[in-house]
Structures are given as C-alpha cells and as structure tokens.
Write a protein that holds these residues in place. Structure first.
Motif, PDB file in Angstrom:
ATOM      1  N   GLY A   1     -13.423  49.963   8.495  1.00  0.00           N
ATOM      2  CA  GLY A   1     -12.435  49.490   7.533  1.00  0.00           C
ATOM      3  C   GLY A   1     -11.075  50.137   7.714  1.00  0.00           C
ATOM      4  N   ASP A   2     -10.872  50.834   8.831  1.00  0.00           N
ATOM      5  CA  ASP A   2      -9.601  51.507   9.101  1.00  0.00           C
ATOM      6  C   ASP A   2      -8.680  50.699  10.005  1.00  0.00           C
ATOM      7  N   TYR A   3      -9.150  49.594  10.546  1.00  0.00           N
ATOM      8  CA  TYR A   3      -8.337  48.811  11.476  1.00  0.00           C
ATOM      9  C   TYR A   3      -7.098  48.299  10.755  1.00  0.00           C
ATOM     10  N   GLY A   4      -5.962  48.392  11.434  1.00  0.00           N
ATOM     11  CA  GLY A   4      -4.723  47.908  10.842  1.00  0.00           C
ATOM     12  C   GLY A   4      -3.964  48.974  10.079  1.00  0.00           C
ATOM     13  N   ARG A   5      -4.503  50.187  10.015  1.00  0.00           N
ATOM     14  CA  ARG A   5      -3.824  51.328   9.392  1.00  0.00           C
ATOM     15  C   ARG A   5      -3.416  52.303  10.482  1.00  0.00           C
ATOM     16  N   CYS A   6      -2.196  52.812  10.389  1.00  0.00           N
ATOM     17  CA  CYS A   6      -1.678  53.762  11.366  1.00  0.00           C
ATOM     18  C   CYS A   6      -2.434  55.079  11.256  1.00  0.00           C
ATOM     19  N   GLU A   7      -2.897  55.577  12.393  1.00  0.00           N
ATOM     20  CA  GLU A   7      -3.596  56.862  12.406  1.00  0.00           C
ATOM     21  C   GLU A   7      -2.626  58.020  12.198  1.00  0.00           C
TER      22      GLU A   7
ATOM     23  N   CYS B   1       0.561  57.883  10.136  1.00  0.00           N
ATOM     24  CA  CYS B   1       1.137  57.958   8.788  1.00  0.00           C
ATOM     25  C   CYS B   1       0.280  57.281   7.718  1.00  0.00           C
ATOM     26  N   GLY B   2      -0.715  56.511   8.125  1.00  0.00           N
ATOM     27  CA  GLY B   2      -1.590  55.850   7.161  1.00  0.00           C
ATOM     28  C   GLY B   2      -1.068  54.529   6.628  1.00  0.00           C
ATOM     29  N   GLU B   3       0.145  54.161   7.016  1.00  0.00           N
ATOM     30  CA  GLU B   3       0.723  52.896   6.562  1.00  0.00           C
ATOM     31  C   GLU B   3       0.119  51.730   7.352  1.00  0.00           C
ATOM     32  N   PRO B   4       0.192  50.515   6.803  1.00  0.00           N
ATOM     33  CA  PRO B   4      -0.306  49.358   7.550  1.00  0.00           C
ATOM     34  C   PRO B   4       0.496  49.152   8.841  1.00  0.00           C
ATOM     35  N   ILE B   5      -0.202  48.778   9.897  1.00  0.00           N
ATOM     36  CA  ILE B   5       0.446  48.426  11.158  1.00  0.00           C
ATOM     37  C   ILE B   5       0.879  46.969  11.023  1.00  0.00           C
ATOM     38  N   PRO B   6       2.140  46.647  11.317  1.00  0.00           N
ATOM     39  CA  PRO B   6       2.600  45.266  11.162  1.00  0.00           C
ATOM     40  C   PRO B   6       1.749  44.281  11.972  1.00  0.00           C
ATOM     41  N   ALA B   7       1.540  43.110  11.396  1.00  0.00           N
ATOM     42  CA  ALA B   7       0.723  42.078  12.029  1.00  0.00           C
ATOM     43  C   ALA B   7       1.265  41.714  13.415  1.00  0.00           C
ATOM     44  N   GLU B   8       2.581  41.737  13.563  1.00  0.00           N
ATOM     45  CA  GLU B   8       3.183  41.395  14.860  1.00  0.00           C
ATOM     46  C   GLU B   8       2.744  42.387  15.933  1.00  0.00           C
ATOM     47  N   ARG B   9       2.678  43.660  15.576  1.00  0.00           N
ATOM     48  CA  ARG B   9       2.239  44.680  16.542  1.00  0.00           C
ATOM     49  C   ARG B   9       0.775  44.480  16.894  1.00  0.00           C
ATOM     50  N   LEU B  10      -0.051  44.202  15.902  1.00  0.00           N
ATOM     51  CA  LEU B  10      -1.477  43.972  16.167  1.00  0.00           C
ATOM     52  C   LEU B  10      -1.687  42.697  16.974  1.00  0.00           C
ATOM     53  N   GLU B  11      -0.804  41.735  16.794  1.00  0.00           N
ATOM     54  CA  GLU B  11      -0.892  40.501  17.587  1.00  0.00           C
ATOM     55  C   GLU B  11      -0.593  40.809  19.054  1.00  0.00           C
ATOM     56  N   ALA B  12       0.437  41.624  19.289  1.00  0.00           N
ATOM     57  CA  ALA B  12       0.829  41.969  20.651  1.00  0.00           C
ATOM     58  C   ALA B  12      -0.121  42.986  21.273  1.00  0.00           C
TER      59      ALA B  12
ATOM     60  N   ALA C   1      -3.910  48.577  18.999  1.00  0.00           N
ATOM     61  CA  ALA C   1      -2.946  49.565  18.502  1.00  0.00           C
ATOM     62  C   ALA C   1      -3.555  50.375  17.366  1.00  0.00           C
ATOM     63  N   SER C   2      -3.329  51.684  17.439  1.00  0.00           N
ATOM     64  CA  SER C   2      -3.848  52.567  16.381  1.00  0.00           C
ATOM     65  C   SER C   2      -2.714  53.224  15.603  1.00  0.00           C
ATOM     66  N   THR C   3      -1.467  52.952  16.007  1.00  0.00           N
ATOM     67  CA  THR C   3      -0.315  53.515  15.313  1.00  0.00           C
ATOM     68  C   THR C   3       0.751  52.450  15.098  1.00  0.00           C
ATOM     69  N   CYS C   4       1.583  52.692  14.103  1.00  0.00           N
ATOM     70  CA  CYS C   4       2.732  51.812  13.887  1.00  0.00           C
ATOM     71  C   CYS C   4       3.775  52.130  14.961  1.00  0.00           C
ATOM     72  N   VAL C   5       4.794  51.317  15.052  1.00  0.00           N
ATOM     73  CA  VAL C   5       5.822  51.491  16.069  1.00  0.00           C
ATOM     74  C   VAL C   5       6.528  52.837  15.897  1.00  0.00           C
ATOM     75  N   ARG C   6       6.829  53.199  14.657  1.00  0.00           N
ATOM     76  CA  ARG C   6       7.544  54.455  14.410  1.00  0.00           C
ATOM     77  C   ARG C   6       6.727  55.655  14.900  1.00  0.00           C
ATOM     78  N   CYS C   7       5.454  55.705  14.575  1.00  0.00           N
ATOM     79  CA  CYS C   7       4.609  56.830  15.018  1.00  0.00           C
ATOM     80  C   CYS C   7       4.387  56.796  16.525  1.00  0.00           C
ATOM     81  N   ALA C   8       4.245  55.601  17.092  1.00  0.00           N
ATOM     82  CA  ALA C   8       4.068  55.487  18.548  1.00  0.00           C
ATOM     83  C   ALA C   8       5.310  55.984  19.271  1.00  0.00           C
ATOM     84  N   ALA C   9       6.485  55.665  18.738  1.00  0.00           N
ATOM     85  CA  ALA C   9       7.735  56.097  19.372  1.00  0.00           C
ATOM     86  C   ALA C   9       7.919  57.615  19.269  1.00  0.00           C
ATOM     87  N   ALA C  10       7.361  58.220  18.235  1.00  0.00           N
ATOM     88  CA  ALA C  10       7.506  59.660  18.020  1.00  0.00           C
ATOM     89  C   ALA C  10       6.560  60.482  18.896  1.00  0.00           C
ATOM     90  N   ARG C  11       5.547  59.832  19.477  1.00  0.00           N
ATOM     91  CA  ARG C  11       4.577  60.549  20.330  1.00  0.00           C
ATOM     92  C   ARG C  11       5.231  61.013  21.608  1.00  0.00           C
TER      93      ARG C  11
END
Length: 129
Positions: free
Chosen positions: A94-100, A102-113, A117-127
């Motif tokens: 039940g964790d799919y779609g949540r950023c590992e 920050c815990g925020e939802p990962i945008p549908a567009e990112r999950l589509e692409a 994906a396990s992180t949102c764009v902001r967290c992925a860019a910060a890695r």
C-alpha cells in the motif's frame, strides 16, 4: 462509511491496472535480459574461438568495447528488474505512489513515465549521483 486506505489513493481497480502495467514492464525487462545474455554469451564464445590480443589486434579493442557495452546494458536491465520488483512490493504493502524520501504522493505523470519510481521529482533531484 469506511476509512480511506493507506495505498496512496489508488482504488482497487487502479491498483490492478498498476499491477498489470508493472507486470508487463517486468516481462519486457526479462525478455531484454534474456536477449542481452544471449548477445553477451555469443560475444564471449566468438572470442574464445580466436586468439584475441586486444593490444595488437585491430578488432580486439572493439570486441572488448562491445562486450563491456552489452555487460553494462545487462546490468542496467537487471537493476530495472529489481526496481520493478520493489515497486510491486510497495503496491502490495500500500506504499506505491508515495515518495520514499518525503512521504508525499508521487505525481501521476511521473509514475506514468517511470512506473517503478520510488521518489518524487524533488527528492530524486536532491539525491547525489
């Protein structure tokens, strides 16, 4: 009235669709791994049949490059397969779609692409890369 589920807002029908998409991508990745493994084995086998001297043979360096290139593609495909497996595990938990991160939802567009994906764009860019 039932409580909302903890699956990042995915209703059961959408979860089934995500599961099917991840399974299809997993099958495609397995096929890619099989093809790359055959290519790698063919390169190794072809080199075993001839005495290749990478330093003096004009074809030796390109053969070594080709072998390294296919090995790198194979490693990437295996990494992607592991990412897909982790995405399927997150979906089941039940964790799919949540950023590992920050815990925020990962945008549908990112999950589509990037369905794995396990992180949102902001967290992925910060890695660090």
């Amino acid at each position: 009235m039932s409580e909302p589920s903890s699956d990042a807002g995915f209703p059961p029908i959408e979860r089934a669709s995500v599961r099917e998409r991840l399974a299809a991508e997993r099958a495609g990745t397995n096929a890619q791994i099989a093809a790359l493994s055959r290519d790698f084995d063919a390169i190794v086998e072809a080199n075993a049949l001839v005495a290749v001297d990478d330093e003096h043979d004009p074809e030796g360096s390109s053969t070594a490059f080709e072998r390294a290139h296919v090995a790198a593609l194979l490693a990437q495909a295996r990494d992607h397969l592991a990412e897909l497996d982790r995405a399927l595990e997150r979906l089941e938990r039940g964790d799919y779609g949540r950023c590992e991160g920050c815990g925020e939802p990962i945008p549908a567009e990112r999950l589509e692409a990037r369905p794995a994906a396990s992180t949102c764009v902001r967290c992925a860019a910060a890695r660090p890369r």
